[in-house]
Design a protein around this motif. Structure first.
Motif, PDB file in Angstrom:
ATOM      1  N   LEU A 737      42.471  41.881  38.467  1.00 38.25           N
ATOM      2  CA  LEU A 737      43.081  41.115  39.546  1.00 38.25           C
ATOM      3  C   LEU A 737      42.095  40.774  40.655  1.00 38.25           C
ATOM      4  O   LEU A 737      42.003  39.610  41.075  1.00 38.25           O
ATOM      5  N   ALA A 738      41.347  41.746  41.150  1.00 37.47           N
ATOM      6  CA  ALA A 738      40.427  41.489  42.263  1.00 37.47           C
ATOM      7  C   ALA A 738      39.360  40.471  41.870  1.00 37.47           C
ATOM      8  O   ALA A 738      39.026  39.566  42.657  1.00 37.47           O
ATOM      9  N   LYS A 739      38.818  40.589  40.661  1.00 34.06           N
ATOM     10  CA  LYS A 739      37.795  39.644  40.211  1.00 34.06           C
ATOM     11  C   LYS A 739      38.372  38.240  40.057  1.00 34.06           C
ATOM     12  O   LYS A 739      37.713  37.248  40.393  1.00 34.06           O
ATOM     13  N   ALA A 740      39.604  38.164  39.548  1.00 34.50           N
ATOM     14  CA  ALA A 740      40.226  36.844  39.385  1.00 34.50           C
ATOM     15  C   ALA A 740      40.440  36.171  40.738  1.00 34.50           C
ATOM     16  O   ALA A 740      40.208  34.963  40.888  1.00 34.50           O
ATOM     17  N   ILE A 741      40.864  36.930  41.734  1.00 37.00           N
ATOM     18  CA  ILE A 741      41.081  36.363  43.066  1.00 37.00           C
ATOM     19  C   ILE A 741      39.756  35.926  43.688  1.00 37.00           C
ATOM     20  O   ILE A 741      39.662  34.852  44.287  1.00 37.00           O
ATOM     21  N   ALA A 742      38.717  36.744  43.506  1.00 34.51           N
ATOM     22  CA  ALA A 742      37.400  36.399  44.063  1.00 34.51           C
ATOM     23  C   ALA A 742      36.848  35.124  43.452  1.00 34.51           C
ATOM     24  O   ALA A 742      36.119  34.363  44.113  1.00 34.51           O
ATOM     25  N   ALA A 743      37.205  34.859  42.188  1.00 27.64           N
ATOM     26  CA  ALA A 743      36.675  33.674  41.503  1.00 27.64           C
ATOM     27  C   ALA A 743      37.495  32.422  41.767  1.00 27.64           C
ATOM     28  O   ALA A 743      37.045  31.308  41.422  1.00 27.64           O
ATOM     29  N   GLU A 744      38.671  32.550  42.364  1.00 28.18           N
ATOM     30  CA  GLU A 744      39.545  31.390  42.540  1.00 28.18           C
ATOM     31  C   GLU A 744      38.912  30.269  43.365  1.00 28.18           C
ATOM     32  O   GLU A 744      39.021  29.091  42.979  1.00 28.18           O
ATOM     33  N   PRO A 745      38.254  30.543  44.508  1.00 31.16           N
ATOM     34  CA  PRO A 745      37.645  29.438  45.262  1.00 31.16           C
ATOM     35  C   PRO A 745      36.578  28.698  44.450  1.00 31.16           C
ATOM     36  O   PRO A 745      36.485  27.465  44.522  1.00 31.16           O
ATOM     37  N   VAL A 746      35.790  29.451  43.690  1.00 28.71           N
ATOM     38  CA  VAL A 746      34.761  28.823  42.851  1.00 28.71           C
ATOM     39  C   VAL A 746      35.422  27.980  41.767  1.00 28.71           C
ATOM     40  O   VAL A 746      34.996  26.856  41.480  1.00 28.71           O
ATOM     41  N   GLU A 747      36.495  28.508  41.171  1.00 29.23           N
ATOM     42  CA  GLU A 747      37.200  27.776  40.118  1.00 29.23           C
ATOM     43  C   GLU A 747      37.804  26.485  40.669  1.00 29.23           C
ATOM     44  O   GLU A 747      37.692  25.423  40.036  1.00 29.23           O
ATOM     45  N   ARG A 748      38.424  26.559  41.853  1.00 28.39           N
ATOM     46  CA  ARG A 748      38.994  25.352  42.447  1.00 28.39           C
ATOM     47  C   ARG A 748      37.908  24.319  42.734  1.00 28.39           C
ATOM     48  O   ARG A 748      38.090  23.106  42.465  1.00 28.39           O
ATOM     49  N   LYS A 749      36.791  24.771  43.281  1.00 31.35           N
ATOM     50  CA  LYS A 749      35.689  23.858  43.590  1.00 31.35           C
ATOM     51  C   LYS A 749      35.154  23.199  42.316  1.00 31.35           C
ATOM     52  O   LYS A 749      34.934  21.981  42.281  1.00 31.35           O
TER      53      LYS A 749
END
Length: 825
Positions: A737-749
């Motif tokens: 969960l924590a890693k997925a949340i941390a990657a969300e801004p990069v994924e959106r960009k």
């Protein structure tokens, strides 16, 4: 106005005295003072005199015992004796074996909340915590649900050995007999954690520590029985089961047809006095592997060999598995959940009297013994199992809903999924609080008959509801069975807990309110005992005190119900902090409503009430949710009133009070005596029903808590096995969960840049290459997105099999012609 003033004073004095539960003499003094003031203030003298006469007509005969007892109490006692519904032996035993804890306060209409909050916070000892962190954690790591359910249809040998070696079967057995001597709280925590990874393992461990030979021997066994059996049970040398349910006696256990005849027979080479048993039991957990069998049967002594009584009654005994005539049948297969369960039978099986639990002195007391142990067993095993499963669903379901994406969004962002997550989160908070509260009651020395029924019914019911919501959220990840599955087995097993230890329909419609209304009521049991006193004079004295206490109690609850209804329970002193004080006030209101409804129902329906199961079930719902919400508030304050937990508490609380008002409404609308129902509606709902189900904004806050790391989520996850090992796909999902949340801004960009570009790469890795070349993402961000793809793939991947892997092994053991499909008839 001068005419009405004395009567207004009369009513106000009565309402004030009733609300505050002042004695009759105090009410008379207050009323007389107010009437004197009216006289002096110039009120109509005739009206004042009439009001004074009314006060005197009420107060004088009731305050003077030599007038009250012969003219009022004695005729009422005689009438009460005539209308008092006869209690069967079963009902009498059920009422006499239970004890009353804080649930008794809920029937007073004015609970002492400070008493609840003053109970010590439930805490484990260092030894108990070490067991949870050590052997329990290790056992959870060893569990492979697919191997248990599909390959072995049983626990693998190494798990059986580990459970026995580490004395999991001896958690409740005292240390002096080689057991662990754990508290009920520790018992609850162990079962909860095991249930979060495998219901088969939790039931295997739970049954020997709840209703079974171990607990019965501890409470009732002879010294010789304790010294012989308890060390062997604690060490796993003996595996116990207990035979109660039969084909013709399920929930109605007292009608068991199994019997034993006192006679002489051979035992270990000697001719001794004993019992010859004939029995047929089914649904007996651990029976297929048990080495020692506990048995309930009706004992008869037709030749008077041990006394003058021929029908001795329900009796309990211990049978070694290898006793001549004992037949352990083949296994049942409960909903693809292969915990060891099966029938046991016997015909003309002889055992000596020394095998009766407690010896001859306890013959015929089996139902008393079972009732006490059933109450304790229901308080721990089933509520704890449900709590473990529901908390797992909340934590893993929240993580999955954040990681899993559809239409470019985490599925948890969709309002439909949010609703399901909110229900799971709120019910996880409620089941956790309720199951812990009943365990704490056991540790305080209570035999919580009513709370155990509440916890059993509502925890297992919420467990089934949560299993349904969880399956909706995880979809194929729950449907497709295999080593990666995270919900299918819990879904299959959820109805099992609904049916055992008393079917839930019966528990709700008969037990909760049926026992609570008599056992927990501050006056009813006392009045019944007074009415049954054979000494009329002593009975009148005892009945007099209780009757008029009850009358004042009923008037008070009517006044309190009306006052709380008019004010919306927003006025008055209450414990708690600024956040919870309003909740305690609401519970004051519903406690008064419950007490009033109980009194009216028992007074007007009498013995017919126990046949009005719909009414009893609805009033049982009121009692259950008042008890449940009090457990939530206790938990909240025990944990330091953390602000982060408020959405969870609020959702669970508002869900309960909405159900309370629905239950009260249904009870009143369907009350058998319609005019009484209308009058009661005016007292309880003067402005109509006002409680609403939790709203969308609150549901959004609860769902958000489950989908992101935070302290409230961590507290909710306590006691759940979440170690991200190979055999725990749910734990791995949670760890992502924590890693997925941390990657969300990069994924959106990255996705935004990809959408607005004209690159031709179609596969993910080529697109990442383009992203780095175009400068959309850095090399480190590329690694982050690759890791996100890998963990997402692990979270959503399901299993597939060669066809032969899904066939039962016995399929290949049969001759070729037996494996051909049968032709249609």
């Amino acid at each position: 106005m001068s005419v009405a003033l004395p009567f207004i004073a009369f009513l106000l004095a009565g309402a004030f005295a009733a609300y505050h539960r002042l004695r009759l003499a105090v009410w008379a003094a207050i009323t007389a003072t107010l009437l004197a003031a009216c006289w002096l203030l110039g009120a109509n003298q005739a009206a004042t005199i009439v009001a004074a006469i009314v006060v005197a007509a009420i107060a004088v005969p009731l305050l003077l015992p030599f007038i009250r007892k012969p003219l009022v109490t004695t005729p009422l006692l005689k009438f009460f004796r005539k209308v008092l519904p006869p209690l069967s032996q079963t009902e009498r035993i059920a009422l006499e074996t239970g004890s009353v804890g804080f649930e008794g306060e809920l029937f007073t209409g004015d609970p002492d909340w400070n008493k609840l909050l003053a109970y010590p916070k439930p805490q484990l000892t260092d030894e108990e915590q070490a067991f949870l962190d050590g052997p329990v954690e290790e056992l959870c790591r060893m569990v492979d649900e697919w191997q248990i359910n599909h390959v072995h249809a049983d626990l693998p040998p190494e798990l059986w050995d580990f459970i026995k070696h580490n004395r999991f079967f001896g958690m409740i057995i005292p240390k002096e007999y080689g057991g662990l001597g754990f508290s009920a709280l520790a018992h609850h925590k162990v079962i909860q954690k095991l249930a979060s990874v495998s219901s088969v393992v939790s039931s295997t461990v739970g049954v020997p520590n709840s209703l079974g030979p171990g607990e019965l021997l501890m409470h009732y066994g002879t010294k010789e029985q304790k010294d012989h059996y308890l060390p062997r049970l604690a060490a796993g040398q003996e595996v116990p089961c207990f035979g109660l349910t039969g084909p013709f006696a399920g929930s109605d256990a007292t009608s068991i047809p199994d019997f034993g005849i006192v006679c002489k027979g051979d035992w270990n080479g000697a001719n001794v006095l004993g019992v010859r048993l004939t029995f047929d039991k089914r649904y007996i957990t651990l029976a297929p592997v048990a080495t020692i069998i506990g048995l309930a049967f009706r004992m008869y002594d037709p030749d008077g060999l041990i006394g003058d009584t021929r029908d001795i009654g329900i009796t309990l005994a211990l049978l070694p598995r290898d006793t001549d005539g004992v037949e352990v049948g083949r296994r049942h297969f409960p909903l693809n959940s292969p915990f060891q369960n099966g029938p046991i039978r016997g015909k003309e099986v002889f055992i000596p009297l020394s095998q009766l639990i407690g010896g001859v002195d306890k013959a015929g007391l089996g139902w008393n013994m079972l009732n006490e142990c059933l109450a304790v067993g229901r308080s721990i095993t089933l509520p704890s199992t449900a709590s473990g499963g529901v908390k797992f669903a909340a934590v893993v379901g929240g993580a999955y809903a954040r990681i899993r994406k559809q239409f470019g969004l985490s599925i948890g962002r969709f309002e439909g999924v949010e609703e399901a997550l909110a229900r799971i989160g709120g019910k996880a908070y409620a089941t956790s609080a309720l199951s812990q509260a009943t365990a704490a009651a056991v540790d305080r020395g209570d035999v919580p008959s009513v709370p155990s029924a509440i916890a059993k019914y509502h925890c297992t019911t919420m467990g089934r509801e949560v299993a349904s919501d969880f399956m909706d959220i995880v979809g194929g990840k729950g449907i497709i069975l295999g080593p990666r599955n995270i919900g299918g087995r819990a879904w299959q097993a959820s109805p099992i807990a609904i049916t055992v230890e008393g079917a839930n329909i019966m528990t709700r419609s008969l037990l909760i309110f049926g026992q609570g209304a008599i056992l927990c009521h501050p006056w009813v049991m006392k009045e019944m005992k007074a009415a049954q006193n054979p000494d009329l004079k002593a009975g009148v004295d005892e009945f007099d005190e209780n009757l008029f206490g009850h009358i004042g109690f009923a008037i008070s609850n009517a006044v309190r119900s009306l006052w709380f209804g008019i004010t919306g329970a927003k006025i008055g002193a209450a414990p708690g902090d600024d956040y919870t004080r309003r909740y305690f006030r609401k519970l004051d209101r519903y406690s008064a409503n419950l007490a009033l409804m109980a009194d009216v129902s028992m007074l007007l329906l009498g013995g017919k009430l126990k046949f009005k199961e719909s009414l009893s079930g609805r009033l049982g719902d009121v009692l259950s949710h008042v008890y449940m919400t009090s457990a939530m508030l206790k938990r909240y304050h025990d944990e330091g009133a953390p602000q982060a937990d408020q959405p969870l508490l609020a959702w669970a609380f508002h869900d309960s009070v909405h159900k309370i008002e629905n239950a009260l409404s249904a009870a009143l609308r369907n009350f058998p005596i319609r005019p009484v129902g209308w009058l009661m509606w005016a007292l309880i709902f003067p402005w109509g029903r006002r409680a609403e189900a939790p709203g969308d904004r609150l549901g959004h806050r609860v769902a958000a808590l489950l989908m992101a790391p935070n302290e409230a989520r961590d507290r909710l996850a306590q006691g759940v096995f979440l170690t991200p090992c190979a055999n725990n796909p749910g734990g791995r999902i949670n760890s992502y969960l924590a890693k997925a949340i941390a990657a969300e801004p990069v994924e959106r960009k990255f996705l935004k840049a990809l959408k607005n570009s004209d690159i031709e790469a179609l596969d993910f890795r080529s697109q990442l290459d383009e992203g780095v070349r175009e400068g959309w993402i850095t090399a480190d961000e590329r690694k982050q997105l690759e890791e996100l793809r890998e963990l997402t793939l692990d979270a959503i991947t399901v299993d597939d099999f060669d066809p032969h892997e899904l066939r039962a092994a016995t399929y290949y053991d049969q001759p070729q012609h037996k494996r051909q499909p049968r032709e249609a008839a």
